[in-house]
Design a protein around this motif. Structure first.
Motif, mmCIF file in Angstrom:
data_model
loop_
_atom_site.group_PDB
_atom_site.id
_atom_site.type_symbol
_atom_site.label_atom_id
_atom_site.label_comp_id
_atom_site.label_asym_id
_atom_site.label_seq_id
_atom_site.Cartn_x
_atom_site.Cartn_y
_atom_site.Cartn_z
ATOM 1 N N ASN A 1 0.823 -1.211 0.000
ATOM 2 C CA ASN A 1 0.000 0.000 0.000
ATOM 3 C C ASN A 1 0.860 1.265 0.000
ATOM 4 O OD1 ASN A 1 -2.715 0.978 -0.088
ATOM 5 N ND2 ASN A 1 -2.569 1.614 2.053
ATOM 6 N N SER B 1 0.804 6.345 -3.706
ATOM 7 C CA SER B 1 -0.307 7.284 -3.566
ATOM 8 C C SER B 1 -1.087 7.329 -4.877
ATOM 9 C CB SER B 1 0.211 8.672 -3.186
ATOM 10 O OG SER B 1 1.017 9.203 -4.204
ATOM 11 N N ASP C 1 -6.597 4.998 -2.613
ATOM 12 C CA ASP C 1 -6.772 4.786 -1.174
ATOM 13 C C ASP C 1 -6.056 3.513 -0.742
ATOM 14 O OD1 ASP C 1 -8.293 7.076 -0.736
ATOM 15 O OD2 ASP C 1 -10.185 6.067 -1.175
ATOM 16 N N TRP D 1 1.685 0.432 6.572
ATOM 17 C CA TRP D 1 0.237 0.317 6.424
ATOM 18 C C TRP D 1 -0.309 -1.012 6.922
ATOM 19 C CZ3 TRP D 1 -2.730 4.409 5.459
ATOM 20 C CH2 TRP D 1 -2.158 5.513 4.830
ATOM 21 N N ARG E 1 -10.033 6.459 -5.377
ATOM 22 C CA ARG E 1 -10.108 7.394 -4.257
ATOM 23 C C ARG E 1 -11.579 7.678 -3.975
ATOM 24 N NH1 ARG E 1 -5.215 10.054 -3.120
ATOM 25 N NH2 ARG E 1 -6.280 10.590 -1.175
ATOM 26 N N ASP F 1 2.084 11.794 -0.944
ATOM 27 C CA ASP F 1 1.068 10.930 -0.338
ATOM 28 C C ASP F 1 0.279 11.739 0.682
ATOM 29 O OD1 ASP F 1 -0.500 8.886 0.598
ATOM 30 O OD2 ASP F 1 1.132 7.463 0.864
ATOM 31 N N ARG G 1 -2.591 10.587 2.168
ATOM 32 C CA ARG G 1 -3.475 9.732 2.949
ATOM 33 C C ARG G 1 -3.227 9.928 4.446
ATOM 34 N NH1 ARG G 1 -2.164 4.151 -0.025
ATOM 35 N NH2 ARG G 1 -0.100 5.070 0.176
ATOM 36 N N ASP G 2 -4.271 9.766 5.263
ATOM 37 C CA ASP G 2 -4.236 10.142 6.673
ATOM 38 C C ASP G 2 -3.627 9.053 7.548
ATOM 39 O OD1 ASP G 2 -4.607 11.551 9.005
ATOM 40 O OD2 ASP G 2 -6.701 10.963 9.238
#
Length: 322
Positions: A129, A132, A135, A176, A290, A306, A308-309
């Motif tokens: 993962n 980017s 998701d 991840w 996404r 990237d 993503r949170d």
């Protein structure tokens, strides 16, 4: 566009076959020819290219691994190797390529386009993962569920013995898998490359957790996070304590097995999206999902940015771990 070549490259990931199936059938539906390249870029250099029609990909959506095979090729790093691969593609009537793989595969796809003029689109197939523009990458959901199943089983024996377990999961340089499996598996802590963490603080959390009456503790460690991996981390954290601990390394079992529903659907959507992008004349983009929408991201952005949170999920993990 005359003919599309599809290949799987780098480490295998569950859902690759769903993506291969989608590419072949979407091409067939559009009246475009399709060929499959065996064993990734190595097979491209060796001319291992064969026709791939709608019937050739029947009965593969549920299979783990990749029916095309995959390999890493040092020769493809050279201009001579890429030139040979390009010649073989042209001889097979190919003018467009779909590459299913990780960041190294995307780098190779970009070079093939820039040096030899092929339209190339990528599908993010990697359990790590770590790309980017999507998701989740193809295979990540299956790998996390495999790790989670192992964590659940280890928790049973840990609770029976009032024991601390350090569980090492895959992910290369990305945390991840560790974060998602640790959060969903009720771990006391997850140790990942994306976040600084202190061994004394982890030791304190574990000791306090047992003091509160908990009969088990799970610490999930991303592979390669620190010297010695999970074994080294466990020794340093438990040094000068009476903690009863064990270490379990899950390893390559996380890559295998039938893909989950999520990865089968994702493979279908991304493979179809790759063919659509090529039909639109797009080039040097990766197809991602996404917020349930199929999007296209330039190759360069997939390994340089990237948004993503990750930090928010780490904060949630810290609040819930007791």
């Amino acid at each position: 566009m005359r003919r599309i070549a599809v290949l799987t490259s780098g480490g295998d990931s569950p859902g690759m076959n769903a993506a291969v199936r989608a590419v072949a059938r979407a091409a067939d539906a559009a009246g475009v020819g399709c060929v499959g390249v065996s064993d990734g870029y190595r097979g491209m250099i060796q001319g291992q290219i064969r026709p791939l029609d709608a019937r050739d990909v029947s009965g593969i959506i549920q299979l783990g691994g990749t029916v095309l095979g995959t390999a890493r090729s040092k020769k493809f790093y050279t201009e001579e190797g890429r030139a040979k691969a390009a010649t073989n593609l042209r001889n097979a009537g190919v003018d467009s390529v779909v590459v299913i793989g990780g960041d190294g595969s995307m780098h190779g796809a970009e070079l093939l386009s820039q040096e030899h003029g092929f339209n190339v689109v990528g599908v993010p197939g990697t359990i790590d993962n770590d790309l980017s523009g999507t998701d989740f990458t193809l295979g990540f959901d299956t790998a996390v569920n495999t790790a989670l199943e192992a964590i659940d089983k280890i928790r049973d024996t840990a609770a029976s013995h009032n024991r601390l377990f350090f569980i090492e999961v895959m992910g290369r340089n990305a945390g991840w898998i560790a974060l998602y499996s640790g959060l969903s598996g009720g771990a006391t802590a997850v140790l990942v490359p994306e976040s600084d963490w202190d061994e004394d603080n982890i030791r304190r959390k574990v000791v306090e957790s047992f003091a509160l009456g908990k009969r088990f503790c799970i610490v999930v460690v991303a592979e390669g996070e620190r010297e010695g991996g999970a074994f080294g981390v466990a020794q340093r954290i438990c040094e000068a304590t009476e903690l009863d601990y064990r270490v379990s390394t899950l390893g390559h079992m996380q890559r295998g097995g039938a893909p989950t529903m999520r990865d089968r659907i994702l493979g279908a959507r991304l493979g179809d999206g790759a063919v659509t992008a090529l039909l639109d004349g797009d080039n040097e983009v990766m197809i991602g999902e996404r917020k349930l929408e199929i999007i296209r991201t330039p190759f360069q952005e997939t390994w340089t940015t990237d948004d993503r949170d990750f930090g928010g999920l780490l904060a949630l993990m810290d609040r819930l771990a007791r």
